[in-house]
Design a protein around this motif. Structure first.
Motif, mmCIF file in Angstrom:
data_model
loop_
_atom_site.group_PDB
_atom_site.id
_atom_site.type_symbol
_atom_site.label_atom_id
_atom_site.label_comp_id
_atom_site.label_asym_id
_atom_site.label_seq_id
_atom_site.Cartn_x
_atom_site.Cartn_y
_atom_site.Cartn_z
ATOM 1 N N VAL A 104 -1.325 -21.350 14.363
ATOM 2 C CA VAL A 104 -2.521 -20.993 14.730
ATOM 3 C C VAL A 104 -3.237 -21.940 15.377
ATOM 4 O O VAL A 104 -4.256 -21.784 16.248
ATOM 5 N N ALA A 105 -3.328 -23.134 14.664
ATOM 6 C CA ALA A 105 -4.008 -24.517 15.153
ATOM 7 C C ALA A 105 -3.677 -24.702 16.747
ATOM 8 O O ALA A 105 -4.427 -24.912 17.781
ATOM 9 N N ALA A 106 -2.257 -24.516 17.056
ATOM 10 C CA ALA A 106 -1.673 -24.878 18.286
ATOM 11 C C ALA A 106 -2.471 -23.679 19.460
ATOM 12 O O ALA A 106 -2.736 -24.017 20.775
ATOM 13 N N ALA A 107 -2.618 -22.446 18.836
ATOM 14 C CA ALA A 107 -3.278 -21.418 19.883
ATOM 15 C C ALA A 107 -4.643 -21.247 19.759
ATOM 16 O O ALA A 107 -5.549 -20.461 20.371
ATOM 17 N N SER A 108 -5.512 -22.517 19.132
ATOM 18 C CA SER A 108 -6.946 -22.450 19.119
ATOM 19 C C SER A 108 -7.588 -22.045 20.121
ATOM 20 O O SER A 108 -8.495 -21.414 20.386
ATOM 21 N N ASP A 109 -7.293 -22.867 21.274
ATOM 22 C CA ASP A 109 -7.971 -22.764 22.473
ATOM 23 C C ASP A 109 -7.611 -21.448 23.214
ATOM 24 O O ASP A 109 -8.544 -20.978 23.879
ATOM 25 N N ARG A 110 -6.428 -20.911 23.174
ATOM 26 C CA ARG A 110 -6.277 -19.825 23.670
ATOM 27 C C ARG A 110 -6.948 -18.463 22.884
ATOM 28 O O ARG A 110 -7.611 -17.566 23.684
ATOM 29 N N LEU A 111 -7.211 -18.631 21.700
ATOM 30 C CA LEU A 111 -7.973 -17.857 20.882
ATOM 31 C C LEU A 111 -9.447 -17.743 21.382
ATOM 32 O O LEU A 111 -10.254 -16.634 21.326
ATOM 33 N N ARG A 112 -9.721 -19.142 21.537
ATOM 34 C CA ARG A 112 -11.225 -19.106 22.036
ATOM 35 C C ARG A 112 -11.532 -18.551 23.332
ATOM 36 O O ARG A 112 -12.621 -17.619 23.305
ATOM 37 N N HIS A 113 -10.813 -18.524 24.287
ATOM 38 C CA HIS A 113 -11.029 -17.706 25.560
ATOM 39 C C HIS A 113 -10.749 -16.321 25.338
ATOM 40 O O HIS A 113 -11.447 -15.536 26.007
ATOM 41 N N SER A 114 -9.821 -15.940 24.706
ATOM 42 C CA SER A 114 -9.468 -14.410 24.396
ATOM 43 C C SER A 114 -10.442 -13.722 23.963
ATOM 44 O O SER A 114 -11.030 -12.650 24.214
ATOM 45 N N PHE A 115 -11.223 -14.322 22.790
ATOM 46 C CA PHE A 115 -12.331 -13.606 21.976
ATOM 47 C C PHE A 115 -13.614 -13.925 22.666
ATOM 48 O O PHE A 115 -14.491 -13.463 22.405
ATOM 49 N N GLY A 116 -13.651 -14.806 23.668
ATOM 50 C CA GLY A 116 -14.984 -15.101 24.334
ATOM 51 C C GLY A 116 -15.814 -15.910 23.374
ATOM 52 O O GLY A 116 -17.233 -15.631 23.237
ATOM 53 N N MET A 117 -15.276 -16.820 22.565
ATOM 54 C CA MET A 117 -16.221 -17.560 21.721
ATOM 55 C C MET A 117 -16.253 -18.903 22.193
ATOM 56 O O MET A 117 -15.625 -19.248 23.184
ATOM 57 N N TYR A 118 -17.303 -19.756 21.651
ATOM 58 C CA TYR A 118 -17.560 -21.174 22.065
ATOM 59 C C TYR A 118 -16.451 -22.152 21.705
ATOM 60 O O TYR A 118 -16.123 -22.893 22.380
ATOM 61 N N GLY A 119 -15.881 -22.002 20.298
ATOM 62 C CA GLY A 119 -15.242 -22.661 19.820
ATOM 63 C C GLY A 119 -14.430 -22.266 18.556
ATOM 64 O O GLY A 119 -14.872 -20.945 17.829
ATOM 65 N N VAL A 120 -13.090 -22.505 18.319
ATOM 66 C CA VAL A 120 -12.313 -22.264 17.338
ATOM 67 C C VAL A 120 -11.575 -23.127 16.711
ATOM 68 O O VAL A 120 -10.829 -23.977 17.419
ATOM 69 N N THR A 121 -11.625 -23.169 15.312
ATOM 70 C CA THR A 121 -10.908 -24.120 14.671
ATOM 71 C C THR A 121 -9.990 -23.625 13.431
ATOM 72 O O THR A 121 -10.701 -22.292 13.130
ATOM 73 N N SER A 122 -9.334 -24.203 12.834
ATOM 74 C CA SER A 122 -8.411 -23.601 11.572
ATOM 75 C C SER A 122 -8.007 -24.353 10.787
ATOM 76 O O SER A 122 -7.907 -25.564 11.278
ATOM 77 N N ARG A 123 -7.916 -24.134 9.432
ATOM 78 C CA ARG A 123 -7.472 -24.763 8.407
ATOM 79 C C ARG A 123 -6.700 -24.014 7.436
ATOM 80 O O ARG A 123 -6.733 -22.641 7.155
ATOM 81 N N GLU A 124 -5.417 -24.532 6.838
ATOM 82 C CA GLU A 124 -4.985 -23.924 5.692
ATOM 83 C C GLU A 124 -5.627 -23.868 4.360
ATOM 84 O O GLU A 124 -5.904 -25.027 3.888
ATOM 85 N N VAL A 125 -5.679 -22.715 3.884
ATOM 86 C CA VAL A 125 -6.504 -22.430 2.809
ATOM 87 C C VAL A 125 -5.584 -22.752 1.532
ATOM 88 O O VAL A 125 -5.729 -23.451 0.540
ATOM 89 N N ARG A 126 -4.417 -21.893 1.539
ATOM 90 C CA ARG A 126 -3.150 -22.072 0.648
ATOM 91 C C ARG A 126 -2.134 -21.621 1.378
ATOM 92 O O ARG A 126 -2.134 -21.225 2.673
ATOM 93 N N SER A 127 -0.929 -21.622 0.709
ATOM 94 C CA SER A 127 0.277 -21.314 1.397
ATOM 95 C C SER A 127 0.284 -19.777 1.967
ATOM 96 O O SER A 127 0.030 -18.979 1.059
ATOM 97 N N GLY A 128 0.476 -19.805 3.227
ATOM 98 C CA GLY A 128 0.433 -18.485 3.741
ATOM 99 C C GLY A 128 -0.853 -17.676 4.280
ATOM 100 O O GLY A 128 -0.989 -16.605 4.765
#
Length: 451
Positions: A104-128
């Motif tokens: 998910v982290a590696a795809a953050s920039d592609r998600l930003r363009h696809s969803f039309g958002m300014y920025g996208v970041t991700s973090r792991e909350v717990r396993s899975g």
């Protein structure tokens, strides 16, 4: 029909004007609804295009063949929760077997363009489970701190992160920190926010400002001790070391380690002591550390060694005694002499504003995260106050402190001047103030000033 067309044109024009002039208002009125619909409608196709959809498992394929059904489609991560915020959207995802948070982290920039958002970041909350934070506009362009923040003792909200979350300076979690930045990069504003946040708390502020006190002495009414030259700074730091040793003696006398004392009542630092015995915590702010380390004569070299030795001792031992360091400077490398790298190793928190060269960024993040070094040298000169904040875990964020003028910081310190503790060890360094407390000057041109 004409009235409907006119209304539609006015609404579209109002939305465009808000998006241009007031992006935060646009997000709260139009943007959040449009972005939510866009994410929900495009979710499956975007995840498939970004490589985040998992192909059907063997048992699903076998079941489809056994029942003579079409081949099942790939499945994206399941949405556990979609929560709008004042700056964007928070998407909590349940990963499919075979996926991890790095995908998910590696795809953050592609998600930003696809969803039309300014920025996208991700973090792991717990396993899975991964939390994806999306921002709808540039929250760092015009920083607006939320009205309510999670303020606790020794935890100060000082800036806003690029994902819309509040950046806190938590002294109990990260006791000592280093702040670097070139001239006019925003270090002073960051420091003012820090002092203004600490002023209402039960804490003693100690300042070392070798620029003849031009940065910290206007805030003197809230400081328990101040030094404006290296000679006074050396004596002040040695007094802090003496206070630290006294606090350790107090902790030892209160430990009472016997078989009938519960583990939770055994004191190991000041926060384990009862409230009536707990010493006042101390935050030491050093405005320009290079002025303490430079020397030109033998006498100045001896003074410099005393200062660095005291700082290293406070950094290594001060946490349990409630003494925390906040060191600022333009550079903090080995060219400042022996002991400097040892001191830097004890400063867990790192904040780097705009720097003039990659070497300065390496001084802050070279031993932590190469990505943070790259982000620090890419801060544009016109974006004063933007900084990269990280710690020894390797995590980092882009932050920006809200603009706080010197008058606003002075007003805050004057308002809480009665909370300034008097520490016996630091009494000789208490700033001498003549006359009554300065009036709190109104920041409005029309409203009268109040005392």
């Amino acid at each position: 029909m004409t009235a409907f067309t006119v209304t539609l044109v006015l609404v579209v024009a109002a939305a465009g004007l808000l998006r241009w002039r007031r992006p935060a208002w646009y997000w709260l009125t139009f943007g959040v609804t449009l972005a939510t619909l866009r994410v929900l409608v495009r979710y499956a196709s975007v995840m498939d295009a970004c490589g985040l959809a998992m192909p059907p498992s063997r048992w699903r394929l076998a079941l489809a063949r056994a029942t003579n059904r079409p081949v099942p489609e790939s499945r994206p991560p399941r949405i556990l929760r979609l929560r709008p915020t004042r700056t964007g959207l928070v998407l909590r995802l349940k990963l499919r077997p075979g996926q991890d948070a790095f995908d998910v982290a590696a795809a953050s920039d592609r998600l930003r363009h696809s969803f039309g958002m300014y920025g996208v970041t991700s973090r792991e909350v717990r396993s899975g489970v991964v939390e994806v934070r999306m921002t709808g506009y540039d929250v760092l362009k015009r920083v607006q701190m939320p009205a309510k923040t999670d303020t606790r003792p020794m935890r100060v909200p000082v800036a806003l992160r690029e994902d819309g979350a509040v950046h806190y300076r938590d002294y109990r979690a990260i006791p000592h920190a280093l702040t670097l930045g070139a001239t006019e990069s925003g270090k002073s504003v960051y420091q003012r926010n820090l002092v203004a946040g600490l002023a209402p708390m039960d804490v003693a502020l100690v300042g070392i400002d070798c620029k003849q006190g031009v940065e910290l002495f206007p805030l003197a009414r809230r400081f328990s001790a101040l030094a404006d030259n290296p000679d006074t700074a050396a004596k002040l730091l040695e007094a802090l070391v003496a206070r630290m040793e006294g606090v350790y003696q107090l902790i030892r006398s209160e430990q009472r380690i016997t078989a009938d004392v519960p583990d939770a009542e055994i004191a190991a630092d000041i926060w384990d002591l009862p409230d009536h015995l707990r010493p006042t915590p101390v935050v030491v702010l050093v405005d320009e550390v290079a002025e303490l380390a430079l020397f030109a004569t033998k006498e100045e070299e001896k003074r410099r060694d005393r200062i660095v030795t005291a700082l290293v001792r406070l950094a290594q031992l001060g946490r349990a005694a409630g003494i925390y360091l906040e060191i600022c400077g333009q550079r903090f490398g080995s060219e400042l002499g022996k002991g400097i790298t040892m001191l830097r190793a004890q400063l867990t928190g790192r904040t780097a504003h705009r720097v003039n060269d990659e070497t300065s960024a390496n001084m802050a993040f070279g031993d932590i995260s190469p990505d943070a070094v790259l982000a620090a040298i890419q801060i544009p000169a016109e974006m004063r106050g933007v900084a990269i904040a990280g710690d020894s875990t390797g995590g980092w964020h882009r932050i920006r402190a809200p603009h706080t003028s010197l008058r606003q910081a002075v007003n805050t310190c004057n308002r809480h001047a009665h909370q300034t503790p008097g520490l016996p060890e630091l009494a000789p360094f208490r700033p001498a103030l003549t006359g009554p407390p300065a009036a709190v000057v109104s920041l409005s041109k029309t409203a009268p000033a109040t005392a």
